[in-house]
Design a protein around this motif. Sequence first.
Motif, short mmCIF file in Angstrom:
data_model
loop_
_atom_site.label_atom_id
_atom_site.label_comp_id
_atom_site.label_asym_id
_atom_site.label_seq_id
_atom_site.Cartn_x
_atom_site.Cartn_y
_atom_site.Cartn_z
N GLY A 28 0.69 -1.28 -0.16
CA GLY A 28 0.02 -0.07 -0.05
C GLY A 28 0.79 1.24 0.01
O GLY A 28 0.18 2.42 0.10
N GLU A 29 2.19 1.10 -0.09
CA GLU A 29 3.06 2.35 -0.05
C GLU A 29 4.36 2.21 -1.04
O GLU A 29 4.37 1.13 -1.37
CB GLU A 29 3.71 2.46 1.10
N VAL A 30 4.70 3.16 -1.40
CA VAL A 30 6.01 3.14 -2.41
C VAL A 30 7.15 3.51 -1.54
O VAL A 30 7.39 4.66 -0.65
CB VAL A 30 5.83 4.18 -3.26
N TYR A 31 8.04 2.33 -1.44
CA TYR A 31 9.43 2.56 -0.71
C TYR A 31 10.20 3.22 -1.29
O TYR A 31 10.93 2.45 -2.57
CB TYR A 31 9.81 1.10 -0.15
N ILE A 32 10.62 4.41 -1.03
CA ILE A 32 11.63 5.15 -1.69
C ILE A 32 12.98 4.58 -1.07
O ILE A 32 13.31 4.51 0.09
CB ILE A 32 11.35 6.57 -1.37
N VAL A 46 14.09 17.06 -7.83
CA VAL A 46 14.13 16.05 -6.94
C VAL A 46 13.61 14.83 -7.84
O VAL A 46 12.53 14.96 -8.34
CB VAL A 46 13.04 16.15 -5.69
N PHE A 47 14.46 13.68 -7.65
CA PHE A 47 14.11 12.54 -8.20
C PHE A 47 14.02 11.41 -7.22
O PHE A 47 14.79 11.31 -6.21
CB PHE A 47 15.32 12.04 -9.34
N SER A 48 13.25 10.41 -7.27
CA SER A 48 12.85 9.77 -6.25
C SER A 48 13.04 8.01 -7.13
O SER A 48 12.40 7.94 -8.15
CB SER A 48 11.47 9.67 -5.46
N GLN A 49 13.56 7.15 -6.35
CA GLN A 49 13.58 5.61 -6.78
C GLN A 49 12.74 5.02 -5.92
O GLN A 49 13.13 4.82 -4.80
CB GLN A 49 15.00 5.31 -6.87
N GLY A 50 11.60 4.40 -6.54
CA GLY A 50 10.79 3.55 -5.75
C GLY A 50 10.88 1.94 -5.93
O GLY A 50 10.74 1.60 -6.98
N LEU A 51 11.10 1.20 -5.02
CA LEU A 51 10.92 -0.43 -5.43
C LEU A 51 9.83 -0.95 -4.66
O LEU A 51 9.65 -0.31 -3.42
CB LEU A 51 12.35 -0.90 -5.19
N ASN A 52 9.17 -2.06 -5.10
CA ASN A 52 8.46 -2.63 -4.26
C ASN A 52 8.89 -3.99 -3.90
O ASN A 52 10.00 -4.14 -4.09
CB ASN A 52 6.91 -2.97 -5.14
N PHE A 53 8.21 -4.92 -2.80
CA PHE A 53 8.79 -5.91 -2.44
C PHE A 53 9.23 -7.04 -3.56
O PHE A 53 9.92 -7.96 -3.21
CB PHE A 53 8.16 -6.57 -1.15
N ILE A 69 11.46 -0.32 -11.69
CA ILE A 69 11.80 0.72 -10.91
C ILE A 69 10.73 1.79 -11.15
O ILE A 69 10.65 2.53 -12.34
CB ILE A 69 13.38 1.25 -11.04
N LEU A 70 10.48 2.42 -10.32
CA LEU A 70 9.42 3.54 -10.39
C LEU A 70 10.18 4.85 -9.87
O LEU A 70 10.86 5.02 -9.00
CB LEU A 70 8.33 3.73 -9.25
N ILE A 71 10.31 5.94 -11.07
CA ILE A 71 10.99 6.90 -10.75
C ILE A 71 10.09 8.20 -10.79
O ILE A 71 9.25 8.46 -11.62
CB ILE A 71 11.95 7.15 -12.26
N GLY A 72 10.20 8.81 -9.86
CA GLY A 72 9.35 10.27 -9.69
C GLY A 72 10.55 11.50 -9.88
O GLY A 72 11.50 11.21 -9.60
N GLU A 73 9.97 12.52 -10.24
CA GLU A 73 10.64 13.56 -10.63
C GLU A 73 9.83 14.80 -10.46
O GLU A 73 8.49 14.99 -10.86
CB GLU A 73 11.10 13.59 -11.88
N ALA A 91 0.14 8.48 -6.51
CA ALA A 91 -1.14 7.55 -6.41
C ALA A 91 -1.00 6.71 -5.39
O ALA A 91 -2.11 6.23 -4.84
CB ALA A 91 -1.16 6.60 -7.60
N MET A 92 0.07 6.52 -4.61
CA MET A 92 0.31 5.91 -3.31
C MET A 92 1.10 6.77 -2.50
O MET A 92 1.90 7.41 -2.95
CB MET A 92 0.97 4.49 -3.59
N PRO A 93 1.17 6.45 -1.11
CA PRO A 93 1.89 7.20 0.02
C PRO A 93 3.30 6.85 -0.40
O PRO A 93 3.61 5.71 -0.72
CB PRO A 93 1.28 6.72 1.19
N LEU A 94 4.30 7.81 -0.18
CA LEU A 94 5.59 7.84 -0.40
C LEU A 94 6.28 7.42 0.96
O LEU A 94 5.91 8.19 2.02
CB LEU A 94 6.30 8.98 -0.89
N SER A 95 6.93 6.58 1.17
CA SER A 95 7.68 6.10 2.34
C SER A 95 9.26 6.45 2.34
O SER A 95 9.74 5.69 1.67
CB SER A 95 7.37 4.81 2.78
N LEU A 96 9.71 7.27 3.39
CA LEU A 96 11.14 7.40 3.32
C LEU A 96 11.83 6.73 4.16
O LEU A 96 13.22 6.98 4.34
CB LEU A 96 11.16 9.08 3.52
N GLY A 97 11.38 5.92 5.03
CA GLY A 97 11.89 5.06 6.15
C GLY A 97 13.01 4.07 5.42
O GLY A 97 13.82 3.73 6.12
N HIS A 98 13.19 3.89 4.15
CA HIS A 98 13.97 3.14 3.51
C HIS A 98 15.09 3.66 2.61
O HIS A 98 15.70 2.70 1.71
CB HIS A 98 13.06 1.70 2.67
#
Length: 369
Positions: A28-32, A46-53, A69-73, A91-98
């Motif tokens: 349910g979240e995008v893990y940055i 700002v660029f973000s790299q998101g990976l799912n499990f 790989i999900l890239i946000g900019e 579209a989904m919450p961004l999680s910065l904890g990772h």
Amino acid sequence: MRKLRIFMILITLSLLVTGCFGAKRLEGEVYITALGFDYKNGKFEVFSQGLNFGNIAKQEGANIEDFPILIGEAKDESLLSAYGELEQTTAMPLSLGHVQAIILSERIIKEKKMADVLDIMGQSPNFRYNLFVFGTKENIKELLQTQSFFNYSQVYSIIHGPEPLIQQNYSLPILKYHQFTTRYYRPIGTIMIPSLSINKDQFSEGKQKQIATVNGEYIMSQQQYKGWLNKEDLSGIRWFSKGIQGFSVRVGTKKVSVKIKNPKTKIVVLKGNQPSYRIAIKGQAALFQNSDNNTNGELQSVLNKKIKKDILTTLEKGDKLNTDVLNISEKSYKYHLNDWDIGAIRGFNLDAVKDIKVEIKIIESGKYK
């Protein structure tokens, strides 16, 4: 009555079972896992790299292409507002904890925008101080889309896990965020930010792989950008790096190779009107290749001269940038502030190194199986 009693027991037992109320679903979240910062045409990007499990734990029989790989900019007048733009449009919450790494563009480093980076890093309690810091002149979006080997996730790349590679076969130091913040405000010494490039030529798996690799270091001192040095320029830095257990060195020609184990480097501060230094390096080496059948004595002499030359080369490159690239002057800053003021210690140059003594002894020969 009996049914009521059983019902009450079941209700009681159900209350004792630990529940998961309020728990978030993993999907349910995008893990940055990495962030990139750039500055162009008066605006921050700002660029973000998101990976799912699925990316992280590769499923049996699945290709990594199945888990892109999900890239946000996003861009805005500040890094914080640019990241806010990402959060508002996702579209989904961004999680910065990772987050494991941040990548700074060459423009950020050169154009004195490091204070903005420190500001956004300090705004979020989710950022850890042990994440890795890199610089690059590559397109950050392309860099965040580079690959690992054998269809493994990008978390098995140098961006997310440089330590095993550095300990085994790299000569350039890595940098963690807590080391960066400590050195950034220090009045003495140098910060080296590893420089990432994209290797498109040396590896393929059916088709050519694009691999992130470290090709040099950005040099900063007293919050100022000083320049960039490549691997050859920094050939002497391995002798001042901590945590490296051993590495191979070519001696003279490519037909001779030794492996040096746990070298010890000592910096001695010499008293005088200005601080000066003596460097002593000791260690042992195993001979692994000797096609020319040189004697150990001959090889030791050539090896020790090569090490001294590498150190002098790096000192000379740093001197041209007006910086103490090997952080030799930190010894005076830490232990001899009563003898000299900050200005005198900052005056480090090539002439401050009075002697370099290298004693690496070849104690054994490598054996073939």
